[in-house]
Write a protein that holds these residues in place. Sequence first.
Motif, PDB file in Angstrom:
ATOM      1  N   UNK A   1       0.829  -1.205   0.000  1.00 23.43           N
ATOM      2  CA  UNK A   1       0.000   0.000   0.000  1.00 23.43           C
ATOM      3  C   UNK A   1       0.868   1.261   0.000  1.00 23.43           C
ATOM      4  N   UNK A   2       1.865   1.275   0.862  1.00 24.60           N
ATOM      5  CA  UNK A   2       2.659   2.494   1.039  1.00 24.60           C
ATOM      6  C   UNK A   2       3.664   2.707  -0.085  1.00 24.60           C
ATOM      7  N   UNK A   3       4.398   1.634  -0.406  1.00 27.46           N
ATOM      8  CA  UNK A   3       5.547   1.803  -1.295  1.00 27.46           C
ATOM      9  C   UNK A   3       5.239   1.513  -2.763  1.00 27.46           C
ATOM     10  N   UNK A   4       4.190   0.748  -3.027  1.00 29.60           N
ATOM     11  CA  UNK A   4       3.918   0.405  -4.426  1.00 29.60           C
ATOM     12  C   UNK A   4       2.671   1.100  -4.966  1.00 29.60           C
ATOM     13  N   UNK A   5       1.716   1.387  -4.077  1.00 29.57           N
ATOM     14  CA  UNK A   5       0.464   1.974  -4.550  1.00 29.57           C
ATOM     15  C   UNK A   5       0.304   3.435  -4.130  1.00 29.57           C
ATOM     16  N   UNK A   6       1.315   3.996  -3.486  1.00 29.77           N
ATOM     17  CA  UNK A   6       1.286   5.429  -3.178  1.00 29.77           C
ATOM     18  C   UNK A   6       0.239   5.828  -2.166  1.00 29.77           C
ATOM     19  N   UNK A   7      -0.031   4.947  -1.199  1.00 33.35           N
ATOM     20  CA  UNK A   7      -1.019   5.258  -0.165  1.00 33.35           C
ATOM     21  C   UNK A   7      -0.332   5.225   1.201  1.00 33.35           C
ATOM     22  N   UNK A   8       0.297   6.332   1.592  1.00 33.06           N
ATOM     23  CA  UNK A   8       1.080   6.335   2.828  1.00 33.06           C
ATOM     24  C   UNK A   8       0.269   6.615   4.086  1.00 33.06           C
ATOM     25  N   UNK A   9      -1.051   6.638   3.976  1.00 31.34           N
ATOM     26  CA  UNK A   9      -1.869   6.915   5.162  1.00 31.34           C
ATOM     27  C   UNK A   9      -1.660   5.882   6.254  1.00 31.34           C
ATOM     28  N   UNK A  10      -1.703   4.612   5.882  1.00 28.41           N
ATOM     29  CA  UNK A  10      -1.483   3.543   6.867  1.00 28.41           C
ATOM     30  C   UNK A  10      -0.027   3.597   7.297  1.00 28.41           C
ATOM     31  N   UNK A  11       0.194   3.571   8.602  1.00 30.49           N
ATOM     32  CA  UNK A  11       1.551   3.839   9.111  1.00 30.49           C
ATOM     33  C   UNK A  11       2.266   2.548   9.504  1.00 30.49           C
ATOM     34  N   UNK A  12       3.580   2.621   9.428  1.00 35.16           N
ATOM     35  CA  UNK A  12       4.463   1.500   9.692  1.00 35.16           C
ATOM     36  C   UNK A  12       5.186   1.788  11.011  1.00 35.16           C
TER      37      UNK A  12
END
Lengths: 331, 153
Positions: free
Chosen positions: B27-38
């Motif tokens: 989600x974050x790194x491939x689909x450009x959705x950084x809302x969900x946090x790591x």
Amino acid sequence: MIPFDYRRPDDIGTAVATVTGNPRAAFLGGGTNLVDHMKLGVAEPELLVDVTGLTSRDIERLPDGGLRVGAGVRNSDLAADPLVRERFPVLAQALLSGASGQLRNLATTGGNLLQRTRCVYFQDVTTPCNKREPGQGCSALEGYHRHHAVLGASRQCVAVHPSDLAVALAALDAVVRVQGPGGERTIPAETLHRLPGEHPERDTVLEHGELITAVDLPGLPFGPRSRYRKARDRASFAFALVSVAAALDVAGGLVRDVRIAFGGLAHKPWRARLAEDALRGRPAAPDEFRAAAEAELADAQPLRDNGFKVPMARNMLVSVLTELSAEDGAA
Amino acid sequence: MRLNVTVNGEPKQADDVWEGESLLYVLRERLGLPGSKNACEQGECGSCTVYLDGVPVCSCLVAAGQAEGHDVRTVEGLADGDTLDPVQQSFVDAGAVQCGFCTPGLVVAAHDLLHRVPDPSDEEIREALAGNLCRCTGYEKILDAVRNAAATS
């Protein structure tokens, strides 16, 4: 985390054969314990065989009034099932007392039973642990062991099993169905997990490559009169200090039948058969419950800092059985 | 592998995905959705909470291969265009955000709670948010936000 391969076979037979053929392969279910252990370096499988699309997610009725729970049924779905809540409330309560919503939505029935101890030394690869690396020694014996075992431990390991579900299943005489390289077999839930003895690295009697496919809950007429209680350090999202699963059948003021298991006391769910035997035919009264609890706990050997668990377990059992004996329908 | 996953209602594809990487990473790194946090990466903190097939899960624990063909809804998918979801608006109004790292996960968890239990008790709110850790606020403003969202939606 070390590199690993990931496979999703098309059927259970292939999954079993794949894991059987590789000593460093592991089945992957909901991942709520295995994946975090891989990140911590506690588990280092080189191949994950994903069975989440293979094991059943159904809860079926059995002819004796019992239920067959597919190993792939998520903890949240099992806890919410109307038949489970009606026939075995202890099971739904046990599930809802564990983990968080996000984890229960992932965790599977089979995987829950195979989760590993939360002993802090087991989970910290910089400290000695006989369960993680046999022969290293046990750091908990003289270390932080407030959460650890008071029954059935050995000098090799004083860890406790963390599953709430497993405690309820032990009390309910559940049967675990397993498929392995040699075919299918069944194991009473009470004997799935083992005491540490000289081999604390082995949590269960399962052989490598054996996969839990379902759990059978036999019909229990007094199953509706059952409950789970759990004491923990905070109100939610914590493992048990002590827990009790109990079902009680009272007739004419006497205990006709009873099922009891403790969690948080041992390396396995502790089926309290001594207490059950002491209670059958006796008055359903708090002093009887207390005597039965004391009989079960007579061999407890607390460590330096967990002696509180013995009176806590005794009082919790008295409290739960007293409440069950007062429920509607008690004769 | 080529991963096919529906995200916030739209079919998405990502190429050269390793099946063993986490859904959160996808989600974050491939689909450009950084809302969900790591954050913790162990299922403890809830910062990575997303809906998977309609139920909230820790996306850090889900393998990409396990998401193939499934339906994901992230915090980015809660608003209707420029109009925030009532839960999001309540977090803003109540000042339930300090550093903000836990906020997306809490918003998704609270959103799920109010979908299931429109008028939750304080006990129900606390239990529903037990899997989301906040190290800044002390939770009081977060509880206010969820109560307000329940009252206004």
